[in-house]
Write an enzyme that holds these catalytic residues in place. Structure first.
Site, PDB file in Angstrom:
ATOM      1  NE  ARG A 172      -4.010  -2.037   0.467  1.00 21.77           N
ATOM      2  CZ  ARG A 172      -3.987  -3.258  -0.095  1.00 21.77           C
ATOM      3  NH1 ARG A 172      -3.018  -3.607  -0.931  1.00 21.77           N
ATOM      4  NH2 ARG A 172      -4.960  -4.118   0.166  1.00 21.77           N
ATOM      5  CB  SER A 221      -8.895  -3.028   4.737  1.00 18.43           C
ATOM      6  OG  SER A 221      -9.322  -4.208   4.119  1.00 18.43           O
ATOM      7  CD  GLU A 303      -4.963  -1.375   3.847  1.00 17.46           C
ATOM      8  OE1 GLU A 303      -4.293  -2.134   4.567  1.00 17.46           O
ATOM      9  OE2 GLU A 303      -5.649  -1.771   2.897  1.00 17.46           O
TER      10      GLU A 303
HETATM   11  C1  LIG Z   1     -15.422  -1.613  -0.697  1.00 20.29           C
HETATM   12  C2  LIG Z   1     -13.940  -1.294  -0.843  1.00 20.29           C
HETATM   13  C3  LIG Z   1     -13.044  -2.338  -1.119  1.00 20.29           C
HETATM   14  C4  LIG Z   1     -11.664  -2.065  -1.268  1.00 20.29           C
HETATM   15  N1  LIG Z   1     -10.810  -3.088  -1.555  1.00 20.29           N
HETATM   16  C5  LIG Z   1      -9.513  -2.844  -1.775  1.00 20.29           C
HETATM   17  C6  LIG Z   1      -8.608  -3.902  -2.139  1.00 20.29           C
HETATM   18  O1  LIG Z   1      -8.976  -5.057  -2.274  1.00 20.29           O
HETATM   19  N2  LIG Z   1      -7.311  -3.577  -2.347  1.00 20.29           N
HETATM   20  C7  LIG Z   1      -6.851  -2.313  -2.234  1.00 20.29           C
HETATM   21  O2  LIG Z   1      -5.640  -2.086  -2.471  1.00 20.29           O
HETATM   22  N3  LIG Z   1      -7.669  -1.295  -1.881  1.00 20.29           N
HETATM   23  C8  LIG Z   1      -8.986  -1.530  -1.658  1.00 20.29           C
HETATM   24  N4  LIG Z   1      -9.822  -0.499  -1.307  1.00 20.29           N
HETATM   25  C9  LIG Z   1      -9.271   0.846  -1.079  1.00 20.29           C
HETATM   26  C10 LIG Z   1      -9.244   1.763  -2.320  1.00 20.29           C
HETATM   27  O3  LIG Z   1     -10.228   1.384  -3.255  1.00 20.29           O
HETATM   28  C11 LIG Z   1      -7.871   1.752  -3.005  1.00 20.29           C
HETATM   29  O4  LIG Z   1      -6.863   2.245  -2.147  1.00 20.29           O
HETATM   30  C12 LIG Z   1      -7.888   2.609  -4.292  1.00 20.29           C
HETATM   31  O5  LIG Z   1      -6.696   2.328  -5.017  1.00 20.29           O
HETATM   32  C13 LIG Z   1      -7.977   4.109  -4.031  1.00 20.29           C
HETATM   33  O6  LIG Z   1      -8.196   4.738  -5.274  1.00 20.29           O
HETATM   34  P1  LIG Z   1      -8.989   6.122  -5.374  1.00 20.29           P
HETATM   35  O7  LIG Z   1      -9.018   6.510  -6.805  1.00 20.29           O
HETATM   36  O8  LIG Z   1     -10.295   6.019  -4.709  1.00 20.29           O
HETATM   37  O9  LIG Z   1      -7.991   7.062  -4.570  1.00 20.29           O
HETATM   38  P2  LIG Z   1      -8.335   8.112  -3.397  1.00 20.29           P
HETATM   39  O10 LIG Z   1      -8.948   7.372  -2.254  1.00 20.29           O
HETATM   40  O11 LIG Z   1      -9.080   9.252  -3.953  1.00 20.29           O
HETATM   41  O12 LIG Z   1      -6.872   8.584  -2.995  1.00 20.29           O
HETATM   42  C14 LIG Z   1      -5.980   7.668  -2.373  1.00 20.29           C
HETATM   43  C15 LIG Z   1      -4.556   8.233  -2.485  1.00 20.29           C
HETATM   44  O13 LIG Z   1      -4.166   8.262  -3.853  1.00 20.29           O
HETATM   45  C16 LIG Z   1      -3.752   9.557  -4.216  1.00 20.29           C
HETATM   46  N5  LIG Z   1      -4.152   9.783  -5.629  1.00 20.29           N
HETATM   47  C17 LIG Z   1      -5.359   9.564  -6.192  1.00 20.29           C
HETATM   48  N6  LIG Z   1      -5.310   9.856  -7.511  1.00 20.29           N
HETATM   49  C18 LIG Z   1      -4.051  10.286  -7.769  1.00 20.29           C
HETATM   50  C19 LIG Z   1      -3.386  10.746  -8.931  1.00 20.29           C
HETATM   51  N7  LIG Z   1      -3.992  10.825 -10.131  1.00 20.29           N
HETATM   52  N8  LIG Z   1      -2.081  11.129  -8.815  1.00 20.29           N
HETATM   53  C20 LIG Z   1      -1.436  11.051  -7.635  1.00 20.29           C
HETATM   54  N9  LIG Z   1      -2.013  10.618  -6.499  1.00 20.29           N
HETATM   55  C21 LIG Z   1      -3.310  10.247  -6.569  1.00 20.29           C
HETATM   56  C22 LIG Z   1      -4.452  10.501  -3.256  1.00 20.29           C
HETATM   57  O14 LIG Z   1      -3.741  11.723  -3.123  1.00 20.29           O
HETATM   58  C23 LIG Z   1      -4.402   9.675  -1.984  1.00 20.29           C
HETATM   59  O15 LIG Z   1      -3.113   9.799  -1.429  1.00 20.29           O
HETATM   60  C24 LIG Z   1     -11.195  -0.737  -1.153  1.00 20.29           C
HETATM   61  C25 LIG Z   1     -12.102   0.298  -0.901  1.00 20.29           C
HETATM   62  C26 LIG Z   1     -13.462   0.041  -0.744  1.00 20.29           C
HETATM   63  C27 LIG Z   1     -14.416   1.169  -0.509  1.00 20.29           C
END
Ligand SMILES: Cc1cc2nc3c(=O)[nH]c(=O)nc-3n(C[C@H](O)[C@H](O)[C@H](O)COP(=O)(O)OP(=O)(O)OC[C@H]3O[C@@H](n4cnc5c(N)ncnc54)[C@H](O)[C@@H]3O)c2cc1C
Length: 320
Positions: A172, A221, A303
């Site tokens: 992560r 998580s 996380e």
């Molecule tokens: C139901 C559920 C299940 C999930 N299961 C998993 C799983 O199995 N595995 C897992 O790894 N995660 C899981 N997650 C967590 C989450 O989906 C991941 O961490 C996902 O990759 C976050 O992406 P996001 O676009 O929503 O980023 P955000 O939550 O919007 O941002 C997360 C981070 O990424 C950075 N970021 C976002 N976009 C950019 C960009 N373009 N450039 C630079 N930095 C950026 C942000 O600044 C922040 O630091 C889950 C979440 C939910 C709600």
């Protein structure tokens, strides 16, 4: 009242909105406003904006907010959210080139249709920029395993190409410098028959549905699994502990604070059960950490990222 854009804010072909609430841009539906929300038209627009933005102005990129608690006082500076100009997904020479705003699930499906296995992305609800930043993964596969190269715009407005080595991935984690915005990624994966890949993704979706509260307002998580924890420090005493188990054992399944609850179905999913504030969610998470530490001596690590300012203390303000 409409706020006019001060002369210190650069001109853009995209959209620049002052005081934009962020709650509806996150999965948990909480949090205060961004001082500015910037939605660039394309990479050139983003680069020119960052070049012209005063260096002291903080920036924070968001994806679809599926791993975030934005605190109730909101975020200072400029929140950058990529949209339509960063959505394209194309397949070239057995590799997938995808904009950073494309949803992980769309990328997985388009890759599968072209016979490329990026199936682990099918059940992760984020977008590609967030997936890279977080080294998202599941079922034993991570972004680190599939990234060929990424493009990003630095805080100074320079467009750069990053290799997996530059990002130094671990669990992560990526070494993306603060203030850099990922705009595009090239991904590769093993080849497979499209129908078989689709079937495997359907099975993983069903497995998620059966074991995780995927329809609730969560950010996935809440705490890392404290895997590798050993009470004696001996290698032969390493337990593969799950965060949900230690939360459950500490009696915190279903624990509540305001509208926040540790999900009954899966107690490592902090949930907005209705009307929660960011303070309810973060406060409940901290209460869980404290109770688990007392109960089992394990210090859980967040996380979910918590960002922004707490709500101003109204009582204190009134007294001053
Ligand atoms: C139901 C559920 C299940 C999930 N299961 C998993 C799983 O199995 N595995 C897992 O790894 N995660 C899981 N997650 C967590 C989450 O989906 C991941 O961490 C996902 O990759 C976050 O992406 P996001 O676009 O929503 O980023 P955000 O939550 O919007 O941002 C997360 C981070 O990424 C950075 N970021 C976002 N976009 C950019 C960009 N373009 N450039 C630079 N930095 C950026 C942000 O600044 C922040 O630091 C889950 C979440 C939910 C709600």
């Amino acid at each position: 009242m409409t706020r006019t854009i001060p002369h210190t804010m650069p001109r853009t072909r995209g959209a620049l909105t002052p005081g934009r609430p962020l709650a509806d841009l996150t999965w948990l539906r909480v949090g205060g406003p961004a001082e500015w929300l910037f939605q660039p038209a394309d990479t050139d627009d983003l680069a020119a904006f960052l070049k012209a933005l005063p260096a002291e102005m903080p920036i924070f990129p968001i994806g679809v907010g599926s791993n975030l608690i934005v605190r109730d006082g909101g975020l200072r500076g400029v929140v950058i959210r990529l949209g339509r100009g960063f959505n394209a997904i194309t397949v070239e020479d057995g590799r997938v080139r995808t904009g950073a705003a494309a949803l992980d699930a769309h990328v997985a499906r388009k890759a599968a249709a072209a016979g490329i296995d990026l199936g682990f992305l099918r059940t992760i609800p984020g977008a590609i920029g967030g997936a890279l930043r977080m080294n998202a993964g599941c079922y034993g596969r991570y972004m680190a395993d599939v990234l060929v190269e990424a493009r990003a715009v630095t805080r100074a407005g320079e467009v750069v190409t990053l290799t997996p080595g530059d990002l130094d991935f671990s669990y992560r984690y990526s070494a993306l410098p603060d203030g850099w915005v990922i705009t595009e990624a090239v991904l590769q994966g093993p080849s497979g028959a499209p129908e078989a890949l689709e079937a495997a993704m359907a099975e993983q979706l069903a497995r998620r549905d059966a074991t995780q509260p995927v329809r609730d307002r969560t950010a996935g998580s809440t705490f890392r699994n404290p895997a590798g924890y050993s009470s004696t420090g001996r290698a032969d005493d390493v337990h593969d502990l799950k965060a949900w188990r230690v939360i459950d054992a500490a009696g915190m399944r279903g624990a509540r604070r305001g509208g926040a609850v540790m999900n009954e179905m899966h107690p490592n999913f902090l949930t907005n059960a209705g009307g929660a504030t960011a303070a309810d969610l973060e406060g409940l998470g901290e209460a869980v950490r404290k109770r688990v530490l007392q109960h089992s001596g394990i210090s859980l690590e967040w996380e979910i990222m918590r960002v922004g300012e707490p709500a101003p203390d109204k009582g204190k303000e009134n007294k001053e």
